[in-house]
Design a protein around this motif. Structure first.
Motif, mmCIF file in Angstrom:
data_model
loop_
_atom_site.group_PDB
_atom_site.id
_atom_site.type_symbol
_atom_site.label_atom_id
_atom_site.label_comp_id
_atom_site.label_asym_id
_atom_site.label_seq_id
_atom_site.Cartn_x
_atom_site.Cartn_y
_atom_site.Cartn_z
ATOM 1 N N VAL A 17 21.217 2.891 -50.206
ATOM 2 C CA VAL A 17 21.860 1.784 -50.104
ATOM 3 C C VAL A 17 22.140 1.359 -51.653
ATOM 4 C CG1 VAL A 17 21.630 -0.880 -49.997
ATOM 5 C CG2 VAL A 17 20.992 0.512 -48.219
ATOM 6 N N ALA A 18 21.233 1.658 -52.531
ATOM 7 C CA ALA A 18 21.424 1.519 -54.126
ATOM 8 C C ALA A 18 22.745 2.539 -54.509
ATOM 9 C CB ALA A 18 20.281 1.890 -54.988
ATOM 10 N N ALA A 31 25.223 -4.684 -45.121
ATOM 11 C CA ALA A 31 24.571 -4.736 -43.890
ATOM 12 C C ALA A 31 24.136 -3.329 -43.435
ATOM 13 C CB ALA A 31 25.610 -5.237 -42.725
ATOM 14 N N CYS A 32 22.852 -3.202 -43.073
ATOM 15 C CA CYS A 32 22.302 -1.921 -42.657
ATOM 16 C C CYS A 32 21.754 -1.781 -41.218
ATOM 17 C CB CYS A 32 21.102 -1.434 -43.671
ATOM 18 S SG CYS A 32 21.537 -1.391 -45.474
ATOM 19 N N ILE A 93 16.491 8.123 -37.243
ATOM 20 C CA ILE A 93 17.475 8.926 -36.682
ATOM 21 C C ILE A 93 19.007 8.623 -37.247
ATOM 22 C CG2 ILE A 93 18.954 9.270 -34.732
ATOM 23 C CD1 ILE A 93 16.783 8.054 -32.777
ATOM 24 N N VAL A 94 19.141 7.508 -37.766
ATOM 25 C CA VAL A 94 20.447 7.204 -38.184
ATOM 26 C C VAL A 94 20.417 5.938 -38.980
ATOM 27 C CG1 VAL A 94 21.202 5.767 -36.106
ATOM 28 C CG2 VAL A 94 22.932 6.704 -37.689
ATOM 29 N N LEU A 95 21.222 6.022 -40.363
ATOM 30 C CA LEU A 95 21.307 4.964 -41.078
ATOM 31 C C LEU A 95 23.054 4.679 -41.337
ATOM 32 C CD1 LEU A 95 20.757 2.857 -43.439
ATOM 33 C CD2 LEU A 95 20.797 4.888 -45.044
ATOM 34 N N VAL A 96 23.346 3.429 -40.851
ATOM 35 C CA VAL A 96 24.675 2.855 -41.259
ATOM 36 C C VAL A 96 24.591 1.812 -42.090
ATOM 37 C CG1 VAL A 96 26.758 2.162 -40.118
ATOM 38 C CG2 VAL A 96 25.526 3.689 -38.885
ATOM 39 N N ALA A 97 25.335 1.922 -43.223
ATOM 40 C CA ALA A 97 25.369 0.929 -44.262
ATOM 41 C C ALA A 97 26.688 0.567 -44.346
ATOM 42 C CB ALA A 97 24.540 1.095 -45.352
ATOM 43 N N THR A 98 27.225 -0.906 -44.434
ATOM 44 C CA THR A 98 28.475 -1.120 -44.806
ATOM 45 C C THR A 98 28.515 -2.186 -45.873
ATOM 46 O OG1 THR A 98 28.712 -2.647 -43.106
ATOM 47 C CG2 THR A 98 29.267 -0.387 -42.608
ATOM 48 N N THR A 99 29.538 -2.238 -46.939
ATOM 49 C CA THR A 99 29.642 -3.263 -47.749
ATOM 50 C C THR A 99 30.709 -4.013 -47.582
ATOM 51 O OG1 THR A 99 30.756 -1.859 -49.414
ATOM 52 C CG2 THR A 99 28.557 -1.699 -49.523
ATOM 53 N N GLU A 105 31.930 -9.893 -42.624
ATOM 54 C CA GLU A 105 32.369 -8.746 -42.913
ATOM 55 C C GLU A 105 31.588 -7.503 -42.836
ATOM 56 O OE1 GLU A 105 33.180 -11.223 -44.787
ATOM 57 O OE2 GLU A 105 35.364 -12.005 -43.814
ATOM 58 N N ALA A 106 30.536 -7.667 -43.523
ATOM 59 C CA ALA A 106 29.556 -6.569 -43.666
ATOM 60 C C ALA A 106 28.930 -6.233 -42.161
ATOM 61 C CB ALA A 106 28.312 -6.856 -44.676
ATOM 62 N N PHE A 107 28.374 -7.449 -41.610
ATOM 63 C CA PHE A 107 27.677 -7.675 -40.509
ATOM 64 C C PHE A 107 28.510 -6.998 -39.203
ATOM 65 C CE2 PHE A 107 24.662 -10.932 -41.716
ATOM 66 C CZ PHE A 107 23.603 -10.196 -41.727
#
Length: 158
Positions: A17-18, A31-32, A93-99, A105-107
């Motif tokens: 995330v950083a 959002a992660c 298993i998985v990481l999804v992160a959006t900015t 909008e992130a969620f």
């Protein structure tokens, strides 16, 4: 920016995330989603899970999903890290992160990516239970979640 990785190794959520945030000073929200291996599925104890994929094809499918999210939520960044190989209960298993500039909008973009990933990405799961091994079928609930985006969910039609 889009970052896509398919790997056997675990990942560090904070570091990922950083790095994603460092690329865009306009980010107001991240959002992660982190998916983990459950120890129980459909009433059966899960001892391990094996995730398989087609190298190259899988990454292209993930890139397409991320591109759709970035088109729908202009200015957003997307990170997808998906593990393959043998995983045990509680493993990530998985990481999804959006900015995005704002939290809504992130969620939304994070949910969009996960809904598409669950239904459109070429991964195959085999669970090892006390009754043997079995391939995990797609869930109807995942198709239902995807349908809201195709039906013109947040941010309009896909």
């Amino acid at each position: 920016m889009t970052r896509i990785r398919v790997q056997e190794a675990d990942f560090d959520i904070s570091a990922e995330v950083a790095a994603l945030r460092a690329d865009n000073p306009k980010v107001g929200a991240v959002a992660c989603f982190v998916g983990t291996v459950r120890d129980l599925n459909e009433g059966q104890s899960v001892r391990a899970m094996e995730l398989e994929h087609y190298p190259g094809m899988t990454e292209k499918a993930l890139e397409k999903i991320a591109a759709q999210a970035r088109e729908r939520w202009t200015g957003s960044d997307v990170l997808i890290v998906h593990r393959v190989g043998k995983l045990l209960p509680l493993d990530q298993i998985v990481l999804v992160a959006t900015t995005a500039v704002h939290r809504a909008e992130a969620f939304e973009s994070c949910a969009f990516v996960m809904d598409y990933l669950k239904t459109q990405a070429p991964f195959w799961k085999k669970e090892k239970t006390e009754h043997g091994e079995k391939w995990v079928d797609a869930r109807e609930s995942d198709d239902t979640a995807l349908a809201r985006w195709r039906a013109g969910g947040p941010k309009g039609a896909n």
